[in-house]
Structures are given as C-alpha cells and as structure tokens.
Write a protein that holds these residues in place. Structure first.
Motif, PDB file in Angstrom:
ATOM      1  N   GLN A  25     -75.141  68.876  -6.559  1.00 38.50           N
ATOM      2  CA  GLN A  25     -76.453  68.218  -6.518  1.00 38.50           C
ATOM      3  C   GLN A  25     -77.373  69.030  -5.608  1.00 38.50           C
ATOM      4  O   GLN A  25     -76.936  69.968  -4.935  1.00 38.50           O
ATOM      5  N   TRP A  26     -78.636  68.681  -5.596  1.00 42.08           N
ATOM      6  CA  TRP A  26     -79.602  69.370  -4.737  1.00 42.08           C
ATOM      7  C   TRP A  26     -80.498  68.285  -4.153  1.00 42.08           C
ATOM      8  O   TRP A  26     -81.558  67.994  -4.686  1.00 42.08           O
ATOM      9  N   SER A  27     -80.046  67.665  -3.064  1.00 41.11           N
ATOM     10  CA  SER A  27     -80.783  66.491  -2.595  1.00 41.11           C
ATOM     11  C   SER A  27     -81.321  66.669  -1.182  1.00 41.11           C
ATOM     12  O   SER A  27     -82.001  65.794  -0.678  1.00 41.11           O
ATOM     13  N   HIS A  28     -81.016  67.813  -0.552  1.00 39.37           N
ATOM     14  CA  HIS A  28     -81.501  67.980   0.823  1.00 39.37           C
ATOM     15  C   HIS A  28     -82.872  68.655   0.805  1.00 39.37           C
ATOM     16  O   HIS A  28     -83.246  69.276  -0.194  1.00 39.37           O
ATOM     17  N   ARG A  29     -83.581  68.531   1.889  1.00 41.31           N
ATOM     18  CA  ARG A  29     -84.818  69.291   2.059  1.00 41.31           C
ATOM     19  C   ARG A  29     -85.155  69.366   3.549  1.00 41.31           C
ATOM     20  O   ARG A  29     -84.596  68.618   4.358  1.00 41.31           O
ATOM     21  N   SER A  30     -86.044  70.280   3.883  1.00 44.33           N
ATOM     22  CA  SER A  30     -86.401  70.411   5.301  1.00 44.33           C
ATOM     23  C   SER A  30     -87.772  69.791   5.540  1.00 44.33           C
ATOM     24  O   SER A  30     -88.566  69.626   4.599  1.00 44.33           O
ATOM     25  N   TYR A  31     -88.031  69.425   6.784  1.00 45.72           N
ATOM     26  CA  TYR A  31     -89.324  68.851   7.177  1.00 45.72           C
ATOM     27  C   TYR A  31     -89.802  69.542   8.437  1.00 45.72           C
ATOM     28  O   TYR A  31     -88.996  69.892   9.308  1.00 45.72           O
ATOM     29  N   ASP A  32     -91.139  69.678   8.541  1.00 42.77           N
ATOM     30  CA  ASP A  32     -91.645  70.115   9.840  1.00 42.77           C
ATOM     31  C   ASP A  32     -91.728  68.869  10.737  1.00 42.77           C
ATOM     32  O   ASP A  32     -91.484  67.736  10.292  1.00 42.77           O
ATOM     33  N   THR A  33     -92.094  69.087  11.990  1.00 39.80           N
ATOM     34  CA  THR A  33     -92.037  67.991  12.973  1.00 39.80           C
ATOM     35  C   THR A  33     -92.916  66.809  12.558  1.00 39.80           C
ATOM     36  O   THR A  33     -92.502  65.642  12.648  1.00 39.80           O
ATOM     37  N   GLU A  34     -94.112  67.139  12.068  1.00 40.80           N
ATOM     38  CA  GLU A  34     -95.052  66.062  11.706  1.00 40.80           C
ATOM     39  C   GLU A  34     -94.486  65.213  10.553  1.00 40.80           C
ATOM     40  O   GLU A  34     -94.519  63.983  10.582  1.00 40.80           O
ATOM     41  N   GLU A  35     -93.946  65.911   9.552  1.00 45.53           N
ATOM     42  CA  GLU A  35     -93.376  65.189   8.394  1.00 45.53           C
ATOM     43  C   GLU A  35     -92.196  64.312   8.843  1.00 45.53           C
ATOM     44  O   GLU A  35     -92.059  63.169   8.401  1.00 45.53           O
ATOM     45  N   LEU A  36     -91.381  64.868   9.731  1.00 46.21           N
ATOM     46  CA  LEU A  36     -90.207  64.113  10.189  1.00 46.21           C
ATOM     47  C   LEU A  36     -90.651  62.851  10.941  1.00 46.21           C
ATOM     48  O   LEU A  36     -90.085  61.771  10.748  1.00 46.21           O
ATOM     49  N   ARG A  37     -91.688  62.995  11.757  1.00 45.51           N
ATOM     50  CA  ARG A  37     -92.163  61.840  12.544  1.00 45.51           C
ATOM     51  C   ARG A  37     -92.814  60.794  11.636  1.00 45.51           C
ATOM     52  O   ARG A  37     -92.797  59.612  11.938  1.00 45.51           O
ATOM     53  N   GLU A  38     -93.386  61.259  10.525  1.00 43.86           N
ATOM     54  CA  GLU A  38     -93.951  60.283   9.580  1.00 43.86           C
ATOM     55  C   GLU A  38     -92.827  59.413   9.005  1.00 43.86           C
ATOM     56  O   GLU A  38     -92.982  58.219   8.816  1.00 43.86           O
ATOM     57  N   CYS A  85     -89.870  58.961  10.475  1.00 41.38           N
ATOM     58  CA  CYS A  85     -89.192  58.220  11.543  1.00 41.38           C
ATOM     59  C   CYS A  85     -90.046  58.283  12.811  1.00 41.38           C
ATOM     60  O   CYS A  85     -89.842  59.151  13.669  1.00 41.38           O
ATOM     61  N   PRO A  86     -91.024  57.386  12.926  1.00 39.44           N
ATOM     62  CA  PRO A  86     -91.958  57.440  14.058  1.00 39.44           C
ATOM     63  C   PRO A  86     -91.276  57.261  15.417  1.00 39.44           C
ATOM     64  O   PRO A  86     -91.854  57.615  16.444  1.00 39.44           O
ATOM     65  N   GLN A  87     -90.052  56.718  15.410  1.00 36.97           N
ATOM     66  CA  GLN A  87     -89.357  56.512  16.698  1.00 36.97           C
ATOM     67  C   GLN A  87     -88.902  57.837  17.314  1.00 36.97           C
ATOM     68  O   GLN A  87     -88.528  57.892  18.485  1.00 36.97           O
ATOM     69  N   LEU A  88     -88.922  58.925  16.524  1.00 39.59           N
ATOM     70  CA  LEU A  88     -88.441  60.215  17.035  1.00 39.59           C
ATOM     71  C   LEU A  88     -89.515  60.873  17.906  1.00 39.59           C
ATOM     72  O   LEU A  88     -90.152  61.838  17.505  1.00 39.59           O
ATOM     73  N   LEU A 115     -83.832  48.846  17.756  1.00 37.05           N
ATOM     74  CA  LEU A 115     -83.691  50.228  17.260  1.00 37.05           C
ATOM     75  C   LEU A 115     -84.038  50.195  15.759  1.00 37.05           C
ATOM     76  O   LEU A 115     -83.169  50.202  14.887  1.00 37.05           O
ATOM     77  N   PRO A 116     -85.358  50.115  15.476  1.00 37.67           N
ATOM     78  CA  PRO A 116     -85.770  49.819  14.097  1.00 37.67           C
ATOM     79  C   PRO A 116     -85.752  51.051  13.186  1.00 37.67           C
ATOM     80  O   PRO A 116     -86.777  51.656  12.934  1.00 37.67           O
ATOM     81  N   LEU A 117     -84.580  51.393  12.703  1.00 39.22           N
ATOM     82  CA  LEU A 117     -84.446  52.568  11.823  1.00 39.22           C
ATOM     83  C   LEU A 117     -84.259  52.118  10.378  1.00 39.22           C
ATOM     84  O   LEU A 117     -83.456  51.215  10.110  1.00 39.22           O
ATOM     85  N   THR A 118     -84.962  52.766   9.474  1.00 39.81           N
ATOM     86  CA  THR A 118     -84.769  52.443   8.052  1.00 39.81           C
ATOM     87  C   THR A 118     -83.847  53.463   7.402  1.00 39.81           C
ATOM     88  O   THR A 118     -83.358  53.263   6.304  1.00 39.81           O
ATOM     89  N   ARG A 119     -83.653  54.597   8.065  1.00 37.31           N
ATOM     90  CA  ARG A 119     -82.738  55.627   7.559  1.00 37.31           C
ATOM     91  C   ARG A 119     -81.779  55.982   8.691  1.00 37.31           C
ATOM     92  O   ARG A 119     -82.089  55.780   9.857  1.00 37.31           O
ATOM     93  N   ALA A 120     -80.670  56.572   8.314  1.00 40.70           N
ATOM     94  CA  ALA A 120     -79.760  57.066   9.348  1.00 40.70           C
ATOM     95  C   ALA A 120     -80.385  58.294  10.006  1.00 40.70           C
ATOM     96  O   ALA A 120     -81.076  59.071   9.337  1.00 40.70           O
ATOM     97  N   VAL A 121     -80.171  58.432  11.299  1.00 40.06           N
ATOM     98  CA  VAL A 121     -80.679  59.602  12.025  1.00 40.06           C
ATOM     99  C   VAL A 121     -79.496  60.303  12.681  1.00 40.06           C
ATOM    100  O   VAL A 121     -78.674  59.657  13.331  1.00 40.06           O
ATOM    101  N   SER A 122     -79.414  61.610  12.447  1.00 40.75           N
ATOM    102  CA  SER A 122     -78.345  62.367  13.118  1.00 40.75           C
ATOM    103  C   SER A 122     -78.973  63.444  13.993  1.00 40.75           C
ATOM    104  O   SER A 122     -80.089  63.896  13.722  1.00 40.75           O
ATOM    105  N   PHE A 123     -78.272  63.808  15.042  1.00 40.40           N
ATOM    106  CA  PHE A 123     -78.728  64.903  15.908  1.00 40.40           C
ATOM    107  C   PHE A 123     -77.535  65.404  16.706  1.00 40.40           C
ATOM    108  O   PHE A 123     -76.466  64.770  16.716  1.00 40.40           O
ATOM    109  N   LEU A 124     -77.713  66.553  17.323  1.00 34.92           N
ATOM    110  CA  LEU A 124     -76.641  67.094  18.161  1.00 34.92           C
ATOM    111  C   LEU A 124     -76.869  66.573  19.569  1.00 34.92           C
ATOM    112  O   LEU A 124     -77.969  66.708  20.119  1.00 34.92           O
ATOM    113  N   HIS A 125     -75.834  65.954  20.120  1.00 29.14           N
ATOM    114  CA  HIS A 125     -76.004  65.330  21.438  1.00 29.14           C
ATOM    115  C   HIS A 125     -76.407  66.392  22.462  1.00 29.14           C
ATOM    116  O   HIS A 125     -75.740  67.441  22.571  1.00 29.14           O
ATOM    117  N   PRO A 126     -77.498  66.145  23.210  1.00 32.69           N
ATOM    118  CA  PRO A 126     -77.965  67.186  24.136  1.00 32.69           C
ATOM    119  C   PRO A 126     -76.939  67.571  25.199  1.00 32.69           C
ATOM    120  O   PRO A 126     -76.986  68.678  25.736  1.00 32.69           O
TER     121      PRO A 126
END
Ligand SMILES: Cc1cc2nc3c(=O)[nH]c(=O)nc-3n(C[C@H](O)[C@H](O)[C@H](O)COP(=O)(O)OP(=O)(O)OC[C@H]3O[C@@H](n4cnc5c(N)ncnc54)[C@H](O)[C@@H]3O)c2cc1C
Length: 527
Positions: A130-143, A145-148, A260-271
C-alpha cells in the motif's frame, strides 16, 4: 462446553481423561493454539492459572502493528510477518481490529533524522502493498494536531497501523475454540508436570485457584504446551533447563480525552533516550506508553508502574504537549505488563528481538516471545510441532485468522435499535453471543458514561463469559477499570444491580469481591 451457569463444575468433572493436547496459559498465545487445535479436531484443553488474558495479553499497547521500531533494529522478518498479520486481522476482525492513523512528530534533537523515518515508512508501506504514508511540514502537522506545541517541531509524517482490544481478542479466540469443542478453564494452575519413567512430559498436576476449593487433579496429555508467556521458564526449570527468557516490564499512563484531546495517535522519539513512544486514543481515553525495563526475578502476576517509569512517560508528554500542562493528577489509570522476550544479553532491553521461539524439551513444547499481532503464526508453528508428536492431523493452511460473523447474527443486529457501528463492535467482540444484547432493555442499551461500553455488555459478560472474580469482569470482559474514573468504583451501585444476580453472589461475597477489586486497582492500575 460454553461458560453458562455451572460450567466450572462440569469442566472439572471432565478433566480426568487423556487429552490430545493440554495447553498451559490463557493469553493470546494459548488461545491462538487452542483455536488451531480445535479446528484440527483434536481433543484439546487450555488451563489458565488466573483469568483468561490476565497476564500480558490484557496489558499491551493494544496495537496490531508491524512495529516500525523492529525495522530500525534490523528485525525485518518480524516486521514483515507482523504487517501481513495486521492486514489479515483488519479484514477478518473488523470491529475488533480497526485501522488507526498515526502522526509521527519529528522533534528537535531527534537522534534519527526525519528522512530515515520516512524511508522506514516506505518499506513499511511496501510490505503491506500500500502507499498510505505522507510527510507534513510543521504548519500542516500542527493543523492536524494543534496540541503539538513543542518549540522547534520539524514537521512529521502520517502512517497507518491498527488497534484492538487485546483481552477481547483473546476472548474471541477462546469462544471460537469452545464452539468447536475445545475446553478452556480459568483459575486452574498447572502446579507441576507429570513425567513418564523415561522423563518425557505426559501431563500436568492441575490445582483449582478460584478460591472456592483447593482441589487438585492429574490431567494427562499426549502433548503438553507451555504457553505461559513471561512465566515460561518456571515450568522449564522443572525439567532442569536453564532460564532463557528476559522478562521486560512495559507500563502505560491513561488520560481522559478531556485532558489529552487527541483524535489521532501521535508517536515521537522520547527526548530522554530516543525510544519511540505512542499516545493512542482508545475507547474514549488516551493510552500513553510504553517503557521497557527489566522486571527482574520477581515475576508478579499484577505488576505495577514504578515512579521512574511514570516520570519518564509524563516528562515525554510534557515536552511534546507543553501547553496542556499535564500532571499526575490528570492520570486516570495506569497498567503494566511483562513482555516474554528471549534473552540474548543485549545491554539495551529495547534491542532484544521480538521473534517468537518454540522449544521442544522432553516432550514439553514451549511457545513464547512474539507479539499479540503474530499469534496466528505462533499457533501454526505450534500445530506443526504437535503433528511431529501425534502424526498426521488435519492442517488447513487457508484457515481464516478469525471466524466470520454468522449472517443471521448480523441480520438480528441490523433489526435492533443499535447503530451500524454498535452492531459491528458488538458482533466482533461477542460473536454470535451478541444476539442476547439486542433484546436488552432500552436502559441497558445506553453506554456507561464517557465510554462506548453498553451496560448490557456487563450483564452478558457476567452471565456467559466465565467470570469468576469481579476484576475479570471490570478489567478484561469489559474495560471499565481502565476507562472510567476510579476504575468504576464510583459506579459500583449500578454495576451491582446488573451483575450480582447474574453471578449469583450473596451480599457478603459481593462486598469481598469489591474490596479485592479496590485493592488490586489501587496497587496495579492507579498512580
Ligand atoms: C507493555 C507491553 C506492550 C505491548 N504492546 C504490544 C502491542 O501493541 N502489539 C503487540 O502485538 N504486542 C504487544 N506486546 C506483546 C504482547 O502483549 C505479548 O507478546 C503477548 O500478550 C504475550 O502473550 P502470551 O499469551 O504469550 O502471554 P500472557 O498473555 O502473559 O499469557 C500467559 C498466561 O499464562 C498463565 N500462566 C503462567 N503460569 C501458569 C501455570 N503454571 N498454569 C497455568 N497458567 C499459567 C499466566 O497467568 C498468563 O495469563 C506488548 C507487551 C507489553 C508488555
């Protein structure tokens, strides 16, 4: 044999015979093997020392996933197998296994550059064709998930995995097995192994751990399977074998969506250490985890989060969502589980392989390691090993990963007052047994406040799902212990009015069960 009134007594009266296969352990591994054996027409018994799924299989991150991090560790086969299984489960387990969208946030100071993560996602998608991933710049990502609001955010990625209710997945496999004459008994511990004069394992000594009796019985099996997860070395040492597992604890914090009002899962590398961590919307709450620490020799059945783990998790969240100002007071529940991981002596626990193992030692087949996601592969390997002991037995390579929901059950649900989404969810959880829910009173067809769990589900589970203690009901048949404030203790009057008559408990027993549940919840599910 189903789990209706009197089932425990009926089951105990049937134990004293020779079984083709005896499976020790009622988590996802044992349940998957039980289903394979029942489909093959074998006379098969599963025994579980505590409740079904009470070990690690109700305490996972609830992901049905390939595991991007295994790819990073070079465990390509684990990822490929898991992605393939994820796709099967999504197709055949709709309603219980659902696709989940992730946003991966690239943070300042990430040890792994964003392009490396992006390359991993290409491989991940190709594995699933499948081909379901895509990249976002910071502004798009914040749109999205505004909590980021973490300063210096460097954009991120979208990708897809899947999510389930782990304990209900185990229950579904058990129910499907029982409908094919497999037998599953909880609160029955394999105390020791029976051996022939030649030292070959030929059965178990089984003890009733339900609290109602201390009876014991010898149970003979032509094949005995050790599916006791992180506890697997305990039975192996009876055969003089050296311990080979490295039990690793993983813990989670749970937050109400309001904090913690998330509508999607959020992943990140723990700092702090660059480990991937996940904030996962699930059943109306957000689950955040996980940790990966050595449990040591004290293999508790009800492990608990340590202060260090809780601080590590909260620090990660505070870094990424600073404006939410999260504190421990926002945590509504916690849980911890123990991974059965094969010890290869790696310094960093997270680098240990998640591949499963199958050891045939003096006739005891140990199946351990692996993941929730790969239960079918583990079960198939186990069945192949059983064939080596028992000779030719039917093996259907096309066997679906889960049974299809019977059309008559779907029709009955469609004719009820429930929405299409509710029908899908309930049929996937309870199979044909869900039919009993459709005629519940209007009051019981309402959800428990703040959840999508119907009150009627409590009645159904208490009546026909092998509940022995109150925590079986509130932590695994339904998940109120994880989903509502104070583990549901504040709603005990309503719960009691529905389930006490179904369970047939006197008032004294009810009070004892509530006290035991409170103690367990406060020690292992609370911060
Ligand atoms: C924190 C954490 C997060 C995870 N997240 C994911 C995830 O998101 N996705 C994924 O695919 N995998 C995940 N995993 C891995 C997955 O949960 C485990 O691999 C899986 O649940 C192990 O199942 P099991 O049946 O082998 O063991 P268990 O579920 O532990 O079952 C073994 C059972 O054996 C019983 N038992 C022990 N001794 C005896 C005895 N003598 N007699 C009878 N019964 C006995 C125990 O009571 C227990 O119930 C996670 C694991 C952890 C710890």
């Amino acid at each position: 044999m189903d789990w209706t009134k009197g089932w425990r007594e009926r089951t105990w009266s049937e134990l004293n015979q020779e079984w083709d296969v005896v499976i020790i352990g009622g988590g996802i591994t044992g349940a998957g093997i039980l289903r394979q054996c029942a489909h093959a027409g074998l006379k098969v018994l599963l025994v579980e020392a505590d409740d079904f799924a009470s070990g690690t299989s109700s305490r996972s991150s609830k992901l049905v996933h390939g595991g991007m991090r295994y790819l990073k560790n070079g465990q390509v086969l684990v990822t490929l197998e898991s992605v393939t299984e994820r796709e099967y489960l999504l197709k055949q387990g709709r309603g219980l296994v659902n696709r989940l969208g992730f946003l991966h946030a690239c943070l300042p100071g990430d040890a792994m550059p964003g392009w490396v993560f992006g390359t991993g996602l290409v491989i991940y998608d190709l594995m699933a064709r499948q081909w379901s991933h895509r990249s976002y710049d910071t502004e798009e990502l914040r749109e999205l998930c505004p909590q980021l609001t973490v300063p210096g955010l460097r954009g991120g990625f979208r990708y897809f995995d899947a999510q389930t209710d782990d304990a209900r997945l185990v229950l579904r496999l058990l129910r499907e097995s029982i409908s094919r004459d497999g037998l599953a008994l909880n609160y029955a511990r394999a105390e020791s192994l029976l051996k022939t004069n030649a030292g070959q394992v030929c059965g178990i000594v089984l003890r009733d751990t339900s609290g109602g009796s201390d009876r014991q019985v010898e149970v003979k099996g032509r094949v005995v399977i050790n599916a006791t997860g992180a506890w697997a070395d305990q039975l192996r040492t009876e055969l003089g074998k050296a311990a080979r597992l490295r039990p690793l604890r993983g813990s989670h914090l749970i937050f109400p969506l309001s904090r913690l009002p998330l509508t999607r899962a959020v992943s990140f590398l723990h700092p702090q250490d660059g480990r991937p961590v996940f904030a996962l919307p699930w059943e109306g709450v957000v689950v955040f985890g996980t940790t990966d620490v050595d449990q040591g020799p004290n293999l508790l059945t009800d492990p608990a989060i340590s202060t260090a783990e809780a601080e590590y998790l909260l620090d990660g969240l505070k870094f990424v969502f600073p404006q939410l100002e999260l504190t421990f007071a926002d945590v509504s529940a916690t849980y911890s589980g123990i991974r059965p991981v094969v010890n290869t002596g790696k310094v960093n626990p997270s680098k240990e392989s998640r591949e499963h193992v199958l050891w045939d030692e003096n006739g005891l087949l140990t199946v351990s390691g692996g993941k929730l996601t790969t239960f079918r592969i583990m079960a198939r390997d186990a069945l192949k090993a059983v064939r080596r002991h028992l000779g030719r037995i039917p093996f259907d390579p096309e066997l679906p990963i889960l049974d299809a929901i019977p059309p008559e059950a779907e029709a009955a649900c469609a004719a009820s007052k429930l929405s299409a989404m509710q029908c899908l969810r309930l049929l996937a959880r309870y199979g044909p047994g869900a039919v009993a829910l459709f005629s519940a009173s209007a009051e019981e067809l309402l959800p428990v406040d703040g959840t999508i769990t119907l009150w009627a589900e409590l009645r159904l589970a208490a009546r026909s799902e092998g509940v022995v203690h109150l925590d079986d009901l509130l932590l695994r048949r339904v998940r109120l212990g994880l989903l509502v404030a104070n583990g549901g203790l504040d709603q005990m009057a309503c719960i009691r009015s529905i389930v006490q008559p179904e369970l047939g408990w006197e008032d004294v027993r009810w009070e004892e069960e509530v006290a035991a549940y409170r103690k367990l919840w406060e020690s292992s599910y609370h911060i």
